[in-house]
Design an enzyme around this catalytic site. Structure first.
Site, PDB file in Angstrom:
ATOM      1  N   PRO A 136     113.466 -41.140  39.008  1.00  0.00           N
ATOM      2  CA  PRO A 136     112.643 -40.060  39.539  1.00  0.00           C
ATOM      3  C   PRO A 136     112.147 -39.177  38.669  1.00  0.00           C
ATOM      4  O   PRO A 136     112.493 -37.720  38.939  1.00  0.00           O
ATOM      5  CB  PRO A 136     113.458 -39.376  40.575  1.00  0.00           C
ATOM      6  CG  PRO A 136     115.003 -39.788  39.952  1.00  0.00           C
ATOM      7  CD  PRO A 136     114.721 -41.027  39.504  1.00  0.00           C
ATOM      8  N   CYS A 137     111.227 -39.346  37.885  1.00  0.00           N
ATOM      9  CA  CYS A 137     110.536 -38.421  36.991  1.00  0.00           C
ATOM     10  C   CYS A 137     109.802 -37.277  37.600  1.00  0.00           C
ATOM     11  O   CYS A 137     109.485 -36.144  37.036  1.00  0.00           O
ATOM     12  CB  CYS A 137     109.910 -39.051  35.663  1.00  0.00           C
ATOM     13  SG  CYS A 137     108.547 -39.936  36.352  1.00  0.00           S
ATOM     14  N   HIS A 138     109.452 -37.545  39.059  1.00  0.00           N
ATOM     15  CA  HIS A 138     108.741 -36.619  39.839  1.00  0.00           C
ATOM     16  C   HIS A 138     109.492 -35.479  40.054  1.00  0.00           C
ATOM     17  O   HIS A 138     108.788 -34.517  40.461  1.00  0.00           O
ATOM     18  CB  HIS A 138     108.137 -37.413  40.933  1.00  0.00           C
ATOM     19  CG  HIS A 138     109.233 -37.859  41.813  1.00  0.00           C
ATOM     20  ND1 HIS A 138     109.711 -39.098  41.730  1.00  0.00           N
ATOM     21  CD2 HIS A 138     109.813 -37.517  43.110  1.00  0.00           C
ATOM     22  CE1 HIS A 138     110.500 -39.470  42.536  1.00  0.00           C
ATOM     23  NE2 HIS A 138     110.661 -38.183  43.236  1.00  0.00           N
TER      24      HIS A 138
END
Length: 169
Positions: A136-138
């Protein structure tokens, strides 16, 4: 052998790339998950085999996530996927960010014991994350709460954070 499939999603057609699992015979370890037009995203290579069935379990998890029914992925990542030691440390920090929450680039640098000048290096490592959505780099935003950098585009980052209820109102 590298296998791939596409999966329709609210973000567009996702490209899933995998290899045979090292731990589960007959299973697939995910190498890459890309969105259309992604900066540095995977493209189907020569000799790759289209194998939608190889991604059945991964696709089911993604569908459940997009339906708001799944908050944590249980997906095997390919052990020999690209990435430097520093990138892997940063990516491990991404994996630890809980669903529905955000953190900043500076906070990740701090957790790694890096100096504040390393924030840019952290951002570069995050930008090279080959596993959008599932790693989850978002969930990483600017220290001022603004949406910053996302290889899949800021509109997709906002959509993912909105799905998770993590956008400030």
């Amino acid at each position: 052998m590298t296998v791939y499939a596409t999966l329709e999603s609210p973000l567009g057609a996702l490209l899933l790339v995998g290899q045979e699992s090292a731990t589960a015979p007959g299973g697939t370890a995910l190498v890459s998950l890309s969105v259309p037009g992604q900066k540095g995203g995977a493209v189907v290579g020569d000799g790759w085999r289209r194998a939608p069935g190889a991604f059945a379990a991964i696709s089911a998890q993604l569908r459940a996530y997009f339906a708001g029914e799944l908050t944590r992925f249980d997906i095997e990542y390919a052990a020999d996927a690209p990435g430097t030691a520093f990138q892997r440390r940063v990516w491990a920090e991404l994996d630890a960010i809980a669903y529905g929450t955000t953190t900043s680039y500076g906070e990740i640098a701090r957790r790694l014991g890096a100096s504040p000048v390393m924030v840019r290096a952290v951002g570069t490592a995050i930008g090279r994350n080959p596993l959008l959505v599932v790693r989850p780099c978002h969930r990483v935003i600017g220290s001022d709460g603004s949406l910053k950098g996302y290889a899949g585009g800021l509109e997709r980052k906002a959509a993912l954070l909105g799905l998770e209820g993590a956008l400030a109102s």
